[in-house]
Design a protein around this motif. Structure first.
Motif, PDB file in Angstrom:
ATOM      1  N   SER A 416      40.204   6.441  46.694  1.00 35.26           N
ATOM      2  CA  SER A 416      40.921   6.060  47.917  1.00 35.26           C
ATOM      3  C   SER A 416      41.209   4.568  47.977  1.00 35.26           C
ATOM      4  O   SER A 416      42.159   4.141  48.623  1.00 35.26           O
ATOM      5  CB  SER A 416      40.114   6.480  49.147  1.00 35.26           C
ATOM      6  OG  SER A 416      38.840   5.829  49.129  1.00 35.26           O
ATOM      7  N   SER A 418      39.801   1.971  49.536  1.00 34.72           N
ATOM      8  CA  SER A 418      39.871   1.528  50.920  1.00 34.72           C
ATOM      9  C   SER A 418      39.763   0.009  50.998  1.00 34.72           C
ATOM     10  O   SER A 418      39.157  -0.646  50.137  1.00 34.72           O
ATOM     11  CB  SER A 418      38.751   2.174  51.732  1.00 34.72           C
ATOM     12  OG  SER A 418      38.714   1.651  53.043  1.00 34.72           O
ATOM     13  N   GLU A 465      33.668  -0.715  54.080  1.00 35.73           N
ATOM     14  CA  GLU A 465      34.945  -0.024  53.946  1.00 35.73           C
ATOM     15  C   GLU A 465      35.620   0.061  55.313  1.00 35.73           C
ATOM     16  O   GLU A 465      34.985   0.388  56.313  1.00 35.73           O
ATOM     17  CB  GLU A 465      34.744   1.389  53.388  1.00 35.73           C
ATOM     18  CG  GLU A 465      34.410   1.425  51.916  1.00 35.73           C
ATOM     19  CD  GLU A 465      34.416   2.855  51.387  1.00 35.73           C
ATOM     20  OE1 GLU A 465      34.974   3.731  52.083  1.00 35.73           O
ATOM     21  OE2 GLU A 465      33.877   3.080  50.292  1.00 35.73           O
ATOM     22  N   GLN A 467      37.962   2.279  56.166  1.00 33.86           N
ATOM     23  CA  GLN A 467      38.126   3.669  56.554  1.00 33.86           C
ATOM     24  C   GLN A 467      36.805   4.335  56.930  1.00 33.86           C
ATOM     25  O   GLN A 467      36.790   5.242  57.746  1.00 33.86           O
ATOM     26  CB  GLN A 467      38.798   4.448  55.408  1.00 33.86           C
ATOM     27  CG  GLN A 467      40.197   3.963  55.082  1.00 33.86           C
ATOM     28  CD  GLN A 467      40.795   4.741  53.917  1.00 33.86           C
ATOM     29  OE1 GLN A 467      40.159   5.628  53.346  1.00 33.86           O
ATOM     30  NE2 GLN A 467      42.046   4.388  53.563  1.00 33.86           N
TER      31      GLN A 467
END
Length: 801
Positions: A416, A418, A465, A467
């Motif tokens: 991902s 992030s 992070e 997210q």
């Protein structure tokens, strides 16, 4: 004819020979039989040549059968006879020795010997007896005493016994045919030198066809080859021992032999499955257990021990396998961190091999096996990872607020990717000297720094992070504060310098040194000098020793305390920093009177004697006088406030003082002691209208109302009379100005109406109108005896008429 019948015939023939031999021997004792003349010595002329006298007694060994149970008279052992005995009854035979008279008896007339009891050869095999012929009248021996032996003849009355049984034995599995297991032995208490009663043979009753036993030796051997422990590991044998060489009629005994097959390494390890598959999270810590596998081995103990190894696989160095010594499991361990994004699965080929291989069983196949293991890595949301977990930064201590000193960087290892935000763990920066930019990771100063207060700052940086704020990575930033020359040198200690009055010029009176909180790379270098105002003084001078110390010397002698007791010398100290810093430190020099060795006796100013008193002395004397006056006044006031208790007798009562300070009252008056005399003399009759209080210090102007003004309680109902009495007493206390806080004793002695016995007053009883009968007083007990005598009859009443 069978072997058993032949053996019995031989035994019967041997017994007949022994009986005939015994009778022959006994007959040889009788000289009339003539057998004694047939001896070898009687043949030829040797008898006359040697002139040897003929023995009167001829002895042999006699036999008695043990355990005799016949119904006939006791068995006859032998008949003794002397050639002196003419048969006229003048000779008597006497028997002595072991068992004489108790077991063996002799007929004193004929010399016949009989056994009177059953004999047990196993208890005693021989009896030694002495026989003698004596004159019946005089008991004088007519023959010398002679000794003979009676032997108990054995019969088969004891069965064989295994004294060491039952037996436990072991033999390795897969042993060849005839392998010795154990040897058993049975013992028979019968006579081994006579007949077959003690000759034992062995046989196996239970345990075929696996084992056999040698009849004569009792050695047990395997009867089948290649017995497998994994099929059956224990056998119980029953061995029999029989005497009489195993013939019919012999006695027998048995014992058990437990045979255990011991293990040998005849089974190779085998994996139950050829393929294994496991799944682990990529966050698994290093040295954690990934999986456990086990190869089965039917053997036990050391024969089942095995070693595991990884033969090949992708990702070398990623895993390792060891053996759990308790379970013989193969334990796969993680050696390096897993990363799902880099590699999501691993394939391994693992081999298990017996640790102790027996070369005798190599023909059974290779003692190893292999299997395949697949490890699948499972993706997890990992916290951010710093590119450098440990960062070193430096900053000068004079850096301005907001100066950037370095940068940290972290990234999200997941797919991902992030965004990352940075922050400082304030537990590692409590005074908030630094800040970090949340987006860039740049660390800057937030306050002025002081290297002398804290030279190193160990900061923990959080990478979070965006997210998922729960995913937090941690890094370390070590900030070192660089030194600048911002501290002036000072004296190393507080010096106390003493100068003797008899000091000579040029004498060193003190050596001084300095310290500086700064730490230059090249080390400290201090310069010492006297401050400008005193540089040219006539008393002292300073010498810089060029080693960060300086010496104070005298310029003259003849110092006098009376003239000046203390000299204050300002010393200038300069460091070697850039820019150089300096400080002026004052050195106090006290002039002292010293002895001849230079030891100070007294220092400082001289105390002068004055003809009058100083102001301080006058003030002290005045203060003492005022203190004494105050104490006298306090004593007088306390004596005036002391109260005299109400004492009924001349002697002062011993009282206990109870002083309380925790309730509100009348101030100091509450600490007066309570007079116990009133409580001790409650029986003293006083005017009921006068209160029994502690005498107050101030006179009272309250006058109690006369008795006529008070209500008549006898006219009130019974339920009201006592209440009204209490209220009256309470009102008296409320309006009395001498009432508490003084201690007070209120007496509520009152006799109301309604008594069961009514009035017992003699005044009422003597009225001529009274017809009351008081005879019942005699029933009220001893306490009313006097009243019963006074009022219980007319004669008593007439006394008071």
């Amino acid at each position: 004819m069978s072997l058993g019948m032949m053996g019995m015939c031989r035994a019967v023939a041997l017994l007949a020979i022994l009986v005939a031999w015994r009778e022959k021997a006994c007959e040889a004792l009788d000289p009339s039989s003539g057998e004694a003349d047939k001896s070898p010595q009687a043949e030829g002329d040797s008898w006359d040549v040697l002139h040897r006298n003929r023995r009167s007694w001829v002895w042999n060994q006699f036999f008695v059968l043990e355990e005799y149970t016949g119904n006939e008279p006791p068995p006859h052992v032998c008949s003794l006879h002397s050639d002196v005995d003419k048969g006229d009854g003048k000779v008597k035979y006497v028997l002595s020795g072991e068992g004489a008279t108790s077991i063996f008896t002799i007929d004193e007339n004929t010399g016949d010997i009989h056994a009177t009891k059953r004999l047990d050869r196993e208890a005693q095999a021989y009896y030694t007896l002495q026989a003698q012929a004596v004159d019946r009248i005089t008991n004088i021996p007519v023959e010398p005493k002679s000794e003979f032996v009676v032997k108990v003849q054995d019969i088969n009355d004891n069965e064989p016994k295994f004294l060491d049984g039952p037996y436990l034995a072991g033999v390795p599995e897969m042993s060849p045919l005839g392998t010795m297991v154990v040897q058993v032995a049975a013992t028979d208490a019968d006579d081994p030198t006579y007949g077959n009663s003690a000759r034992v043979v062995y046989s196996i009753i239970h345990g075929q066809p696996y084992f056999s036993v040698e009849p004569k030796t009792g050695v047990i051997r395997t009867a089948l080859p290649n017995m497998d422990r994994e099929t059956r590991d224990q056998y119980v044998l029953v061995i029999q021992a029989k005497d009489m060489v195993g013939q019919m009629g012999g006695l027998s005994g048995t014992t058990s032999v437990t045979v255990t097959l011991t293990d040998v390494n005849d089974n190779p390890p085998r994996f139950p499955h050829k393929n294994y598959q496991y799944t682990v999270a990529e966050s698994l810590p290093v040295q954690s257990v990934v999986a456990r596998i086990k190869a089965a081995d039917a053997d036990i103990g050391s024969n089942a021990e095995m070693d595991y190894r990884i033969m090949d696989g992708d990702g070398p160095g990623q895993f390792n396998i060891t053996t759990d010594e308790d379970t013989q499991d193969g334990v796969i361990l993680l050696l390096r961190p897993l990363d799902f994004e880099t590699k999501s699965s691993f394939s391994l080929r693992i081999e298990a091999t017996n640790r102790h291989i027996d070369s005798s069983f190599l023909s059974l196949g290779p003692f190893s096996d292999t299997t395949s293991v697949k490890v699948t890595v499972e993706d997890v949301n990992e916290p951010p990872v710093f590119s450098a977990p440990f960062s070193r930064m430096v900053v000068s201590e004079d850096a301005r607020v907001g100066t950037s000193i370095g940068r940290v960087s972290a990234h999200d290892p997941d797919n991902s990717n992030s965004a990352i935000r940075y922050s400082i763990d304030r537990n590692t920066d409590l005074e908030r000297f630094f800040n970090v930019d949340a987006l860039s990771g740049i660390i800057s100063t937030a306050k002025p720094l002081d290297r002398e207060a804290n030279s190193v700052h160990n900061l923990t940086i959080f990478a979070i992070e965006s997210q998922d704020p729960t995913q937090i990575g941690r890094g370390i930033a070590l900030v070192t504060v660089l030194d600048i020359n911002d501290n002036a040198p000072v004296f190393a200690i507080d010096y106390e310098t003493l100068l003797c009055e008899n000091s000579m010029p040029g004498q060193v009176i003190q050596t001084i040194s300095a310290v500086d909180r700064d730490e230059p790379l090249s080390g400290h270098r201090f310069y010492f000098s006297l401050a400008a105002p005193v540089a040219s003084n006539l008393n002292f001078t300073l010498r810089d020793n060029k080693d960060n110390t300086a010496s104070i010397l005298t310029k003259r002698g003849g110092f006098r305390r009376r003239e000046q007791p203390v000299y204050r010398l300002p010393v200038l100290i300069v460091d070697s920093g850039t820019p150089a810093l300096s400080s002026t430190n004052t050195l106090s020099v006290r002039v002292c009177e010293c002895d001849s060795d230079g030891v100070a006796l007294s220092c400082g100013a001289i105390a002068y004697t004055a003809t009058g008193l100083s102001t301080g002395a006058l003030m002290a004397i005045l203060g003492c006088i005022i203190t004494l006056l105050v104490m006298v006044l306090l004593i007088v006031m306390m004596r005036r406030r002391r109260k005299e208790p109400l004492i009924l007798d001349e002697e002062r009562d011993i009282r206990e003082n109870i002083v309380r300070y925790d309730d509100e009252g009348g101030g100091e008056e509450d600490t007066e002691a309570f007079d116990m005399v009133t409580l001790r003399n409650l029986n003293v009759m006083r005017d009921p209208n006068v209160r029994r209080d502690v005498t107050p210090d101030t006179p009272t102007f309250f006058h109690y109302p006369p008795a006529a003004a008070r209500p008549s309680y006898k006219t009130l109902p019974d339920n009201v009379v006592f209440r009204e009495f209490i209220w009256d007493r309470l009102k008296d206390a409320d309006v009395d100005p001498s009432a508490p806080p003084y201690d007070s004793l209120q007496t509520y002695a009152f006799e109301g109406s309604g008594s069961v016995a009514e009035s017992l007053s003699s005044l009422e009883s003597l009225s001529t109108d009274s017809d009351q009968n008081y005879d019942y007083l005699s029933n009220w007990g001893p306490r009313f005896k006097k009243l019963a005598d006074l009022y219980g009859n007319s004669e008593g009443a007439s006394i008071f008429s």
